[in-house]
Scaffold this motif. Sequence first.
Motif, PDB file in Angstrom:
ATOM      1  N   ALA A  68      -9.942  -7.332   5.523  1.00 35.80           N
ATOM      2  CA  ALA A  68      -9.108  -7.842   6.540  1.00 35.80           C
ATOM      3  C   ALA A  68      -7.849  -7.359   6.157  1.00 35.80           C
ATOM      4  O   ALA A  68      -7.671  -6.546   5.207  1.00 35.80           O
ATOM      5  N   ILE A  69      -6.793  -7.620   7.118  1.00 37.65           N
ATOM      6  CA  ILE A  69      -5.416  -6.858   6.927  1.00 37.65           C
ATOM      7  C   ILE A  69      -4.695  -8.126   6.197  1.00 37.65           C
ATOM      8  O   ILE A  69      -4.544  -9.117   6.839  1.00 37.65           O
ATOM      9  N   ALA A  70      -3.907  -7.949   5.091  1.00 39.12           N
ATOM     10  CA  ALA A  70      -2.963  -8.985   4.538  1.00 39.12           C
ATOM     11  C   ALA A  70      -1.702  -8.543   5.079  1.00 39.12           C
ATOM     12  O   ALA A  70      -1.030  -7.466   4.993  1.00 39.12           O
ATOM     13  N   SER A  71      -0.964  -9.509   5.308  1.00 38.09           N
ATOM     14  CA  SER A  71       0.475  -9.262   6.067  1.00 38.09           C
ATOM     15  C   SER A  71       1.363 -10.141   5.222  1.00 38.09           C
ATOM     16  O   SER A  71       1.414 -11.485   5.202  1.00 38.09           O
ATOM     17  N   LEU A  72       2.370  -9.566   4.695  1.00 37.08           N
ATOM     18  CA  LEU A  72       3.435  -9.931   3.564  1.00 37.08           C
ATOM     19  C   LEU A  72       4.690  -9.911   4.174  1.00 37.08           C
ATOM     20  O   LEU A  72       5.250  -8.838   4.742  1.00 37.08           O
ATOM     21  N   ASN A  73       5.553 -11.061   4.260  1.00 35.85           N
ATOM     22  CA  ASN A  73       6.765 -11.008   4.858  1.00 35.85           C
ATOM     23  C   ASN A  73       7.992 -11.162   3.948  1.00 35.85           C
ATOM     24  O   ASN A  73       7.736 -11.970   2.939  1.00 35.85           O
ATOM     25  N   CYS A  74       8.989 -10.679   4.449  1.00 40.54           N
ATOM     26  CA  CYS A  74      10.289 -10.813   3.508  1.00 40.54           C
ATOM     27  C   CYS A  74      11.649 -10.844   4.418  1.00 40.54           C
ATOM     28  O   CYS A  74      11.819 -10.028   5.365  1.00 40.54           O
ATOM     29  N   THR A  75      12.539 -11.781   4.159  1.00 47.66           N
ATOM     30  CA  THR A  75      13.703 -11.707   4.731  1.00 47.66           C
ATOM     31  C   THR A  75      14.805 -11.590   3.754  1.00 47.66           C
ATOM     32  O   THR A  75      14.741 -12.143   2.764  1.00 47.66           O
ATOM     33  N   TYR A  76      16.127 -11.009   4.171  1.00 50.39           N
ATOM     34  CA  TYR A  76      17.278 -10.703   3.203  1.00 50.39           C
ATOM     35  C   TYR A  76      18.518 -11.179   4.038  1.00 50.39           C
ATOM     36  O   TYR A  76      18.600 -11.108   5.158  1.00 50.39           O
ATOM     37  N   SER A  77      19.458 -11.481   3.142  1.00 51.98           N
ATOM     38  CA  SER A  77      20.626 -12.017   3.642  1.00 51.98           C
ATOM     39  C   SER A  77      21.958 -11.058   4.024  1.00 51.98           C
ATOM     40  O   SER A  77      22.831 -11.080   4.614  1.00 51.98           O
TER      41      SER A  77
END
Lengths: 113, 110
Positions: free
Chosen positions: B17-26
């Motif tokens: 499967a496809i693994a999706s990892l997310n990140c936000t920054y300030s």
Amino acid sequence: NAGVTQTPKFQVLKTGQSMTLQCAQDMNHNSMYWYRQDPGMGLRLIYYSASEGTTDKGEVPNGYNVSRLNKREFSLRLESAAPSQTSVYFCASSDRGTNEKLFFGSGTQLSVL
Amino acid sequence: QKEVEQNSGPLSVPEGAIASLNCTYSDRVSQSFFWYRQYSGKSPELIMSIYSNGDKEDGRFTAQLNKASQYVSLLIRDSQPSDSATYLCAVYNQGGKLIFGQGTELSVKP
């Protein structure tokens, strides 16, 4: 190639004891870092040194001091260890510039009882 | 608010499967973004870096950057059990310091 070498690999301290974690790199890098890693917290920056003779606080500097005596070595000192400082400590280095990746040491597992 | 935030996980996906990892920054002026992989008991290792808006592909890994939304992601295609690790997003802030997110633990089930 040794890369980034940290000593010791493991250490157990009693509350109030002091110790110094040693870090040396042989890649002629300008920047060096100390991070701590706790479960679920990722890596948190303790101190940073952009070049020989300069140091700057990171996210969690309280209870720590650092020394960058030369380009190769960057040490982290705990003057009076506390149980809250139980953690895995990583030293890292990078070449000048913010496009550069970090090279990590193998880590120090520190327990403060 | 932490400077760099990630989905807390753990994230579990089946093999292939496809693994999706997310990140936000300030920090809006950040220009350099990295994904590190860390196996249990080991040091982090760099797997992707990205500096411009859009996608960057390297083998099964694709990094995506959207500076307007202050968002960076990592896609792993054809996930393998050997991809099981903690993935750390890292961003250089305007002070020149590399700040990490808390990491997302990925588990790929055979």
